[in-house]
Design an enzyme around this catalytic site. Structure first.
Site, PDB file in Angstrom:
ATOM      1  N   ASP A 170       0.930  -1.222  -0.036  1.00 10.54           N
ATOM      2  CA  ASP A 170      -0.140   0.005   0.139  1.00 10.54           C
ATOM      3  C   ASP A 170       1.032   1.303   0.085  1.00 10.54           C
ATOM      4  O   ASP A 170       0.396   2.485  -0.184  1.00 10.54           O
ATOM      5  CB  ASP A 170      -0.889  -0.145   1.194  1.00 10.54           C
ATOM      6  CG  ASP A 170      -0.407  -0.042   2.449  1.00 10.54           C
ATOM      7  OD1 ASP A 170       0.845  -0.154   2.627  1.00 10.54           O
ATOM      8  OD2 ASP A 170      -1.207  -0.044   3.706  1.00 10.54           O
ATOM      9  N   SER A 171       2.214   0.904   0.149  1.00  9.90           N
ATOM     10  CA  SER A 171       3.012   2.288  -0.216  1.00  9.90           C
ATOM     11  C   SER A 171       2.930   3.067  -1.633  1.00  9.90           C
ATOM     12  O   SER A 171       3.354   3.803  -1.979  1.00  9.90           O
ATOM     13  CB  SER A 171       4.785   1.417  -0.132  1.00  9.90           C
ATOM     14  OG  SER A 171       4.812   0.456  -1.098  1.00  9.90           O
TER      15      SER A 171
ATOM     16  N   GLU B 100      -1.110  -5.499   8.757  1.00  7.37           N
ATOM     17  CA  GLU B 100       0.000  -4.781   9.807  1.00  7.37           C
ATOM     18  C   GLU B 100      -0.651  -4.951  11.271  1.00  7.37           C
ATOM     19  O   GLU B 100      -2.138  -5.273  11.321  1.00  7.37           O
ATOM     20  CB  GLU B 100       0.056  -3.534   9.693  1.00  7.37           C
ATOM     21  CG  GLU B 100       0.622  -3.133   7.999  1.00  7.37           C
ATOM     22  CD  GLU B 100       0.783  -1.577   8.103  1.00  7.37           C
ATOM     23  OE1 GLU B 100       0.320  -0.539   8.816  1.00  7.37           O
ATOM     24  OE2 GLU B 100       1.199  -1.199   6.932  1.00  7.37           O
TER      25      GLU B 100
ATOM     26  N   GLU C 213       9.762  -4.212  10.384  1.00  3.25           N
ATOM     27  CA  GLU C 213      10.139  -2.914   9.794  1.00  3.25           C
ATOM     28  C   GLU C 213      10.582  -1.789  10.735  1.00  3.25           C
ATOM     29  O   GLU C 213       9.808  -1.705  11.776  1.00  3.25           O
ATOM     30  CB  GLU C 213       8.718  -2.135   8.970  1.00  3.25           C
ATOM     31  CG  GLU C 213       9.158  -0.877   8.310  1.00  3.25           C
ATOM     32  CD  GLU C 213       8.103  -0.221   7.613  1.00  3.25           C
ATOM     33  OE1 GLU C 213       7.093  -0.868   7.010  1.00  3.25           O
ATOM     34  OE2 GLU C 213       8.414   0.771   7.000  1.00  3.25           O
TER      35      GLU C 213
HETATM   36  O1  KIV Z   1       3.626  -1.317   1.683  1.00  4.57           O
HETATM   37  C1  KIV Z   1       4.753  -1.361   1.675  1.00  4.57           C
HETATM   38  O2  KIV Z   1       5.479  -1.229   0.744  1.00  4.57           O
HETATM   39  C2  KIV Z   1       5.197  -2.276   2.828  1.00  4.57           C
HETATM   40  C3  KIV Z   1       6.848  -2.575   2.937  1.00  4.57           C
HETATM   41  C4  KIV Z   1       7.481  -1.398   3.004  1.00  4.57           C
HETATM   42  C5  KIV Z   1       6.977  -3.660   3.633  1.00  4.57           C
HETATM   43  O3  KIV Z   1       4.633  -2.754   3.383  1.00  4.57           O
END
Ligand code: KIV
Length: 259
Positions: free
Chosen positions: A40-41, A111, A178
């Site tokens: 979701d980044s 998460e 993380e």
């Molecule tokens: O959303 C993401 O890219 C992530 C990674 C940074 C682990 O959760």
């Protein structure tokens, strides 16, 4: 794709990278990556938002399909977006199922620590492979106030270790760690049988994940201290487009070869 557990047994580091579309996924698969996360980044590196909070289920399904087109032979994990799983176990299972069925993902990632174990159990019961994610959890940005390292004091590090153990018991196949101290990453990795994948968690996790745009130097905002840019695509792209503009302005493009 070999089972992710085999890597830990054989002590071979696991490589993971995020991808969001056909091109990023294809490039990652061609390079030989072990697994792709549609993170979701994408809210930050694709949409340009300052957090991951605005990413929707529809957007995840949209991006997952393009990633699958680019990486048909890679194990693809789908991030469950903000508020798509913590409302109720029933919504968690439905939304996770949609990422697998409509998005063609192989697994989902959520998460949270001990408190999400009841959701993990329900999803695993529904035959959905689940990856955990503890430490700095970007969906908690409003609670944390800023992106920072977690687990620096005893209370936080104990919570992380207890969470990892509980999540393994609940059925996750792997856990992302993380932004935590290296010593805590090492302790968790030694405590559990399933593989840990670190991002800013030091050298002792069973694998490493980074964001595609960070690895390739293709993002102008946040530059996490723990990520390493192996290319400078940002400046190369600006340079490439500037050359195109210059050629057109100077009437050098199209030339004989590109009519
Ligand atoms: O959303 C993401 O890219 C992530 C990674 C940074 C682990 O959760």
């Amino acid at each position: 794709m070999r089972s992710i557990r085999v890597f830990k047994r054989k002590k071979e580091p696991i490589t993971m990278i995020t991808a969001y579309d056909y091109v990023s996924a294809k490039v990652a698969e061609l390079a030989g990556i072990d697994s792709i996360l549609v993170g979701d980044s994408l809210g930050m590196v694709i949409a340009g938002d300052d957090s991951t909070l605005n990413v929707s289920m529809d957007q995840m399904v949209y991006h997952l399909n393009y990633v699958r087109n680019g990486a048909p032979n890679t194990f693809v994990i789908a991030d469950m977006p903000y508020l798509s799983y913590k409302i109720s176990p029933m919504e968690a299972v439905r939304n996770a199922g949609r990422l697998i069925q409509a998005g063609k993902a192989d697994a989902v990632k959520i998460e949270g620590g001990i408190e999400v174990c009841r959701l993990i159990k329900k999803m695993v019961f529904a035959d959905i492979p689940v990856m955990g994610h503890i430490g700095l959890t970007p969906q908690g940005i409003l609670k944390f106030g800023r992106y920072k390292k977690i687990g620096k004091n005893e209370e936080e590090s104990e919570y992380l270790i207890e969470s990892a153990v509980a999540m393994e018991k609940a059925g996750v196949f792997s856990i992302v760690l993380e932004s935590i101290p290296e010593s805590v990453g090492k302790e968790i990795t030694e405590h559990i049988k399933i593989p840990t994948i670190g991002i800013g968690a030091g050298r002792y996790t069973n694998g490493q994940i980074l964001v595609w745009h960070d690895v390739l130097g293709f993002y102008d905002k946040l530059k996490p201290r723990f990520s390493k840019a192996y290319k400078d695509l940002w400046n190369e792209s600006v340079e490439g487009i500037s050359n195109f503009i210059k050629d057109v302005k100077e009437k050098k493009f199209p030339d004989e070869d590109h009519l």
